[in-house]
Design a protein around this motif. Structure first.
Motif, PDB file in Angstrom:
ATOM      1  N   LYS A 225       5.432 -42.637 -53.750  1.00  0.00           N
ATOM      2  CA  LYS A 225       4.714 -42.733 -52.483  1.00  0.00           C
ATOM      3  C   LYS A 225       5.489 -42.052 -51.365  1.00  0.00           C
ATOM      4  O   LYS A 225       4.912 -41.374 -50.520  1.00  0.00           O
ATOM      5  CB  LYS A 225       4.446 -44.188 -52.115  1.00  0.00           C
TER       6      LYS A 225
ATOM      7  N   LEU B 213       0.874 -43.564 -42.504  1.00  0.00           N
ATOM      8  CA  LEU B 213       1.096 -43.084 -43.869  1.00  0.00           C
ATOM      9  C   LEU B 213       1.909 -44.074 -44.691  1.00  0.00           C
ATOM     10  O   LEU B 213       1.627 -44.286 -45.878  1.00  0.00           O
ATOM     11  CB  LEU B 213       1.804 -41.725 -43.838  1.00  0.00           C
TER      12      LEU B 213
ATOM     13  N   GLY C  32      -6.893 -43.763 -45.645  1.00  0.00           N
ATOM     14  CA  GLY C  32      -5.871 -44.201 -46.579  1.00  0.00           C
ATOM     15  C   GLY C  32      -5.438 -45.636 -46.421  1.00  0.00           C
ATOM     16  O   GLY C  32      -4.688 -46.151 -47.249  1.00  0.00           O
TER      17      GLY C  32
ATOM     18  N   MET D 264       4.084 -39.029 -49.299  1.00  0.00           N
ATOM     19  CA  MET D 264       4.004 -39.145 -47.841  1.00  0.00           C
ATOM     20  C   MET D 264       4.642 -37.937 -47.170  1.00  0.00           C
ATOM     21  O   MET D 264       4.107 -37.396 -46.193  1.00  0.00           O
ATOM     22  CB  MET D 264       4.705 -40.433 -47.395  1.00  0.00           C
TER      23      MET D 264
ATOM     24  N   ILE E 108      -2.559 -41.808 -51.148  1.00  0.00           N
ATOM     25  CA  ILE E 108      -1.598 -40.821 -50.674  1.00  0.00           C
ATOM     26  C   ILE E 108      -1.137 -39.931 -51.821  1.00  0.00           C
ATOM     27  O   ILE E 108      -1.010 -38.707 -51.676  1.00  0.00           O
ATOM     28  CB  ILE E 108      -0.395 -41.531 -50.020  1.00  0.00           C
TER      29      ILE E 108
END
Length: 355
Positions: A289, A203, A318, A293, A211
């Protein structure tokens, strides 16, 4: 899938590559790496995060080389990373000891250590500053230097996490402690179900837009209910490696800037209502982000029928390099496969017309 080789195209390819330099030559002014590194730091941080390599100067160089294309810069930096020798593994970095430059909580007004706004565009007016067209960078630098000159650094005590007290009260689910070493997704194939360390690595290296889009879909109803940012913190974390292979002895090798986020959401416990926690951490200053996440981390833990809760869907699609590489490959010759499709369409049309 079948491909055919493109013959007789060496001169055309060489000319195409030369044209890249032509596009970068439109002005005699040069963009120095220091300028990209220091004045485009958020862009540099994103490239480092998605490349999985904390190297500001190299990230700036990659951006200069590819005209600012994020996905191409990530490709270049990951390719370079694959050539580097790994000599040591650091000790686990405790982010509780982070040298904080920004720290906020949307869950509590008063938190231990206080809220620290730091540098953020959240409170700025989204208006174009046209005076920046003629900004004197040297004067700006001098003015900022004068502001901090003579000021004593403010000592920062380590701040415990907002979630610590809630865990003490038993209000937050605790992840079971795993003593196994982290699963390295850069040296091993991703397997499903993925370990938590593999999930978080994947991730944090994933494309920020992907994301964020997934997290947005979850917030709109294609996933869990609306979470709360328990804590967002940005700061510097020290890294240490074993010293002379002596147990307990450590050698300080430097520090990296991280953005870390914990989000809270309701989770049904079999005995009582509790809060569940999602976690996100990325290189540099990249708050959206990190939050996204954390949202996705919680979605994957919850499980369900939505795409955001499907581990294989999220983790396999991703990756910036894989995603853009596969889309880019559509530009390569597909003569054989397309002719096959075309023949099938023509055959079907003939049969239908005959009928």
């Amino acid at each position: 899938m079948a491909y055919v080789a493109v013959s007789g195209g060496e001169e055309a390819i060489a000319a195409s590559i030369a044209l890249l330099d032509f596009y970068r030559s439109k002005t005699e002014k040069d963009v120095e790496l220091e300028v990209i590194q220091e004045k485009m730091s958020l862009l540099v941080d994103r490239v480092m995060s998605e490349a999985g390599l904390y190297a500001k100067e190299y990230a700036a160089l990659a951006l200069k080389q590819c005209e600012g294309s994020v996905e191409e810069a990530v490709f270049l930096l990951r390719a370079y990373r694959s050539t580097l020798k790994r000599s040591y593994d650091t000790y686990v970095a405790d982010t509780k000891n982070m040298r904080i430059v920004r720290r906020i909580s949307a869950a509590f007004k008063d938190i231990q250590g206080g809220q620290i706004l730091g540098a953020t565009y959240d409170y700025t007016h989204r208006l174009m500053h046209f005076d920046l067209k003629n900004e004197d960078a040297a004067k700006l630098h001098e003015r900022m230097e004068a502001m901090v000159e003579g000021q004593e650094p403010v000592p920062m005590e380590p701040c415990g996490r907002v979630s610590d007290e809630l865990k003490t009260e038993g209000l937050i689910e605790r992840f079971p402690i795993n003593e196994e070493p982290p699963y390295d997704v850069t040296e091993n194939l991703l397997e499903f179900p993925a370990s938590r360390s593999a999930r978080l690595q994947t991730l944090t290296r994933a494309d920020a837009g992907f994301i964020s889009g997934l997290a947005y879909s979850a917030l709109r109803g294609f996933g869990q209910v609306h979470p709360t940012v328990g804590e967002l913190r940005t700061g510097y974390v020290e890294l240490e490696i074993p010293y002379l292979q002596q147990e307990g002895e450590a050698l300080w090798i430097g520090e990296v800037m991280l953005t870390e986020v914990e989000i809270f959401n309701e989770a049904e416990d079999k005995d009582a209502l509790k809060l569940a926690c999602g976690y996100g951490a990325v290189f540099g200053r990249n708050e959206n982000k990190a939050i996204a996440m954390a949202v996705i981390d919680r979605e994957l833990d919850a499980g369900g029928d939505y795409p955001t809760q499907d581990e294989e869907f999220v983790l396999m699609h991703g990756d910036s390099l894989e995603m853009n590489g596969f889309i880019s490959h559509l530009k390569l010759p597909h003569y054989v496969t397309f002719q096959s499709k075309l023949d099938a369409v023509r055959k079907t049309r003939r049969e239908n017309n005959h009928d």
